[in-house]
Scaffold this motif. Structure first.
Motif, PDB file in Angstrom:
ATOM      1  N   GLY A 174       0.804  -1.252   0.107  1.00  0.00           N
ATOM      2  CA  GLY A 174      -0.033  -0.027  -0.008  1.00  0.00           C
ATOM      3  C   GLY A 174       0.720   1.182   0.089  1.00  0.00           C
ATOM      4  O   GLY A 174       2.087   1.190   0.501  1.00  0.00           O
ATOM      5  N   GLY A 175       0.107   2.386  -0.620  1.00  0.00           N
ATOM      6  CA  GLY A 175       0.798   3.806  -0.321  1.00  0.00           C
ATOM      7  C   GLY A 175       1.520   4.004  -1.958  1.00  0.00           C
ATOM      8  O   GLY A 175       2.132   5.350  -1.742  1.00  0.00           O
ATOM      9  N   GLU A 212      -1.097   1.406   6.276  1.00  0.00           N
ATOM     10  CA  GLU A 212      -1.862   2.185   7.503  1.00  0.00           C
ATOM     11  C   GLU A 212      -2.453   1.308   8.326  1.00  0.00           C
ATOM     12  O   GLU A 212      -2.319   1.780   9.682  1.00  0.00           O
ATOM     13  CB  GLU A 212      -3.119   2.768   6.856  1.00  0.00           C
ATOM     14  N   GLU A 213      -2.790   0.162   8.168  1.00  0.00           N
ATOM     15  CA  GLU A 213      -3.304  -0.778   9.207  1.00  0.00           C
ATOM     16  C   GLU A 213      -2.179  -1.257  10.184  1.00  0.00           C
ATOM     17  O   GLU A 213      -2.150  -1.296  11.578  1.00  0.00           O
ATOM     18  CB  GLU A 213      -3.855  -2.157   8.777  1.00  0.00           C
ATOM     19  N   LEU A 214      -0.760  -1.543   9.630  1.00  0.00           N
ATOM     20  CA  LEU A 214      -0.064  -1.625  10.650  1.00  0.00           C
ATOM     21  C   LEU A 214       0.566  -0.508  11.379  1.00  0.00           C
ATOM     22  O   LEU A 214       0.795  -0.457  12.450  1.00  0.00           O
ATOM     23  CB  LEU A 214       1.626  -1.930   9.651  1.00  0.00           C
ATOM     24  N   ALA A 215       0.450   0.597  10.962  1.00  0.00           N
ATOM     25  CA  ALA A 215       0.651   2.093  11.682  1.00  0.00           C
ATOM     26  C   ALA A 215      -0.440   1.903  12.753  1.00  0.00           C
ATOM     27  O   ALA A 215      -0.004   2.423  14.073  1.00  0.00           O
ATOM     28  CB  ALA A 215       0.530   3.281  11.092  1.00  0.00           C
ATOM     29  N   PRO A 298      -7.135  -4.107  -3.931  1.00  0.00           N
ATOM     30  CA  PRO A 298      -7.418  -3.285  -5.099  1.00  0.00           C
ATOM     31  C   PRO A 298      -6.984  -1.939  -5.271  1.00  0.00           C
ATOM     32  O   PRO A 298      -6.412  -1.218  -6.092  1.00  0.00           O
ATOM     33  CB  PRO A 298      -8.783  -3.406  -5.343  1.00  0.00           C
ATOM     34  N   ARG A 299      -7.155  -1.291  -3.941  1.00  0.00           N
ATOM     35  CA  ARG A 299      -6.841   0.132  -3.948  1.00  0.00           C
ATOM     36  C   ARG A 299      -5.198   0.172  -3.806  1.00  0.00           C
ATOM     37  O   ARG A 299      -4.728   1.205  -4.359  1.00  0.00           O
ATOM     38  CB  ARG A 299      -7.330   0.794  -2.727  1.00  0.00           C
ATOM     39  N   ALA A 300      -4.515  -0.699  -3.185  1.00  0.00           N
ATOM     40  CA  ALA A 300      -3.071  -0.446  -3.270  1.00  0.00           C
ATOM     41  C   ALA A 300      -2.518  -0.667  -4.613  1.00  0.00           C
ATOM     42  O   ALA A 300      -1.565  -0.055  -5.105  1.00  0.00           O
ATOM     43  CB  ALA A 300      -2.443  -1.829  -2.346  1.00  0.00           C
ATOM     44  N   ALA A 307       1.107   5.786  -9.305  1.00  0.00           N
ATOM     45  CA  ALA A 307       2.435   6.309  -9.093  1.00  0.00           C
ATOM     46  C   ALA A 307       3.240   6.098 -10.252  1.00  0.00           C
ATOM     47  O   ALA A 307       4.091   7.021 -10.615  1.00  0.00           O
ATOM     48  CB  ALA A 307       3.038   5.641  -7.896  1.00  0.00           C
ATOM     49  N   SER A 308       3.037   4.911 -11.027  1.00  0.00           N
ATOM     50  CA  SER A 308       3.704   4.667 -12.096  1.00  0.00           C
ATOM     51  C   SER A 308       3.515   5.985 -13.265  1.00  0.00           C
ATOM     52  O   SER A 308       4.079   6.278 -13.991  1.00  0.00           O
ATOM     53  CB  SER A 308       3.598   3.553 -12.498  1.00  0.00           C
TER      54      SER A 308
END
Length: 316
Positions: A174-175, A212-215, A298-300, A307-308
């Motif tokens: 993600g991100g 985000e979940e890890l944070a 899917p969002r990730a 970004a690409s």
């Protein structure tokens, strides 16, 4: 409000953790080498954590309710931290990794294939520590990453100067451009171009977590629980490399192309020929609620593609 020290915290989920601690109203100090400025309202101590004398001098008379160590990779670093923070904090949380369970390096008891791996399979309280190994050598450390993490956990678990917990993170996704590992981007690029992805003949499932979940989980481990010892951190819903590719293929409208590698040959990231997908039952029992991988993957993928595209436009 609590006084929280974050060692590292300058990128990816560590940077987000610092922001969320600050938003929650905590007083935050970060310790790093100063490559990135901290968010507004966050104190920064610029020091090399490997230099014990400099670290102690930088800390001065500061004390903390909790220390969150994002960048502890060796028992040497753990021993320095244990001495430096003894008497300065009541709780120490270390970010660890799923790789501590890798049966190729851990030599731990076998878990039936498909059974989620619980924390007790690798017990830091009983793990052998070898401070004398060449942990200062970059090549050695890279080749022994999982063992470095296991031994770092062991040093901190046996220290009596504070309560200790370690968060064993699944593979983080993600991100978009924030994800410096490039592992998800590897798959998106290959599937978009139609080039071969190298996989094991029988690729086994692994587990993932959104950054985000890890944070959020690290925030909880620091301020929302007094639990000690290892805690696994992974979203529900294990995936093998083919399942991951299917999500990306659906997002891109392309077909994933795979080629099996021979036994012992390297494969793409997230293709595994050995089982060590973690159980998240302990964290759930302690009160943390996880998402499902299918809810955010899917969002990730979309973030990687965005970004690409942004990078491609910037180079023309």
């Amino acid at each position: 409000m609590q006084k929280i020290c974050v060692i590292g915290g300058s990128r990816y989920f560590g940077k987000l953790l610092v922001k969320r601690l600050r938003t929650a109203g905590h007083q935050v100090t970060v310790i790093n080498r100063g490559s990135h400025p901290p968010p507004a309202g966050v104190e920064q101590l610029v020091v090399d954590r490997d230099d014990e004398a400099a670290l102690v001098a930088a800390l001065g008379t500061r004390t903390f309710d909790v220390v969150v160590d994002q960048v502890c990779y060796t028992p040497v670093q753990a021993a320095i931290a244990a001495r430096a923070f003894s008497g300065r904090t009541r709780r120490y949380v270390m970010t660890s990794t799923i790789e501590v369970y890798d049966p190729a390096t851990a030599g731990s008891p076998a878990v039936p294939r498909g059974a989620p791996v619980p924390e007790e399979i690798v017990d830091p309280a009983t793990w052998l520590v070898r401070i004398d190994l060449p942990w200062h050598d970059t090549a050695y450390l890279e080749a022994h990453y999982a063992e470095g993490k296991r031994q770092a956990e062991a040093v901190l678990a046996r220290h009596h100067g504070f309560d200790f917990a370690c968060v064993r993170s699944a593979h983080v996704l993600g991100g978009g451009a924030r994800d410096f590992t490039g592992r998800l981007a590897h798959y998106v690029a290959h599937i978009t171009r139609g080039t071969e992805i190298l996989v094991h003949a029988e690729a086994l499932p692994t587990v993932f977590i959104h950054y985000e979940e890890l944070a959020d989980l690290l925030l909880w481990a620091a301020t929302g629980t007094d639990a000690t010892g290892p805690v696994n951190a992974c979203s529900d819903g294990p995936l093998d490399v083919h399942g991951l590719g299917a999500v990306i293929a659906a997002q891109t409208g392309r077909k994933a192309v795979y080629r099996s590698v021979a036994a012992g040959e390297p494969a793409s990231p997230f293709s595994f020929d050995r089982h060590y997908a973690m159980s998240n039952a302990r964290a759930k029992a302690l009160g943390f609620c996880f998402s499902h991988t299918g809810d955010w993957l899917p969002r990730a993928v979309a973030e990687v593609r965005d970004a690409s595209d942004t990078h491609a436009r910037g180079t023309h």
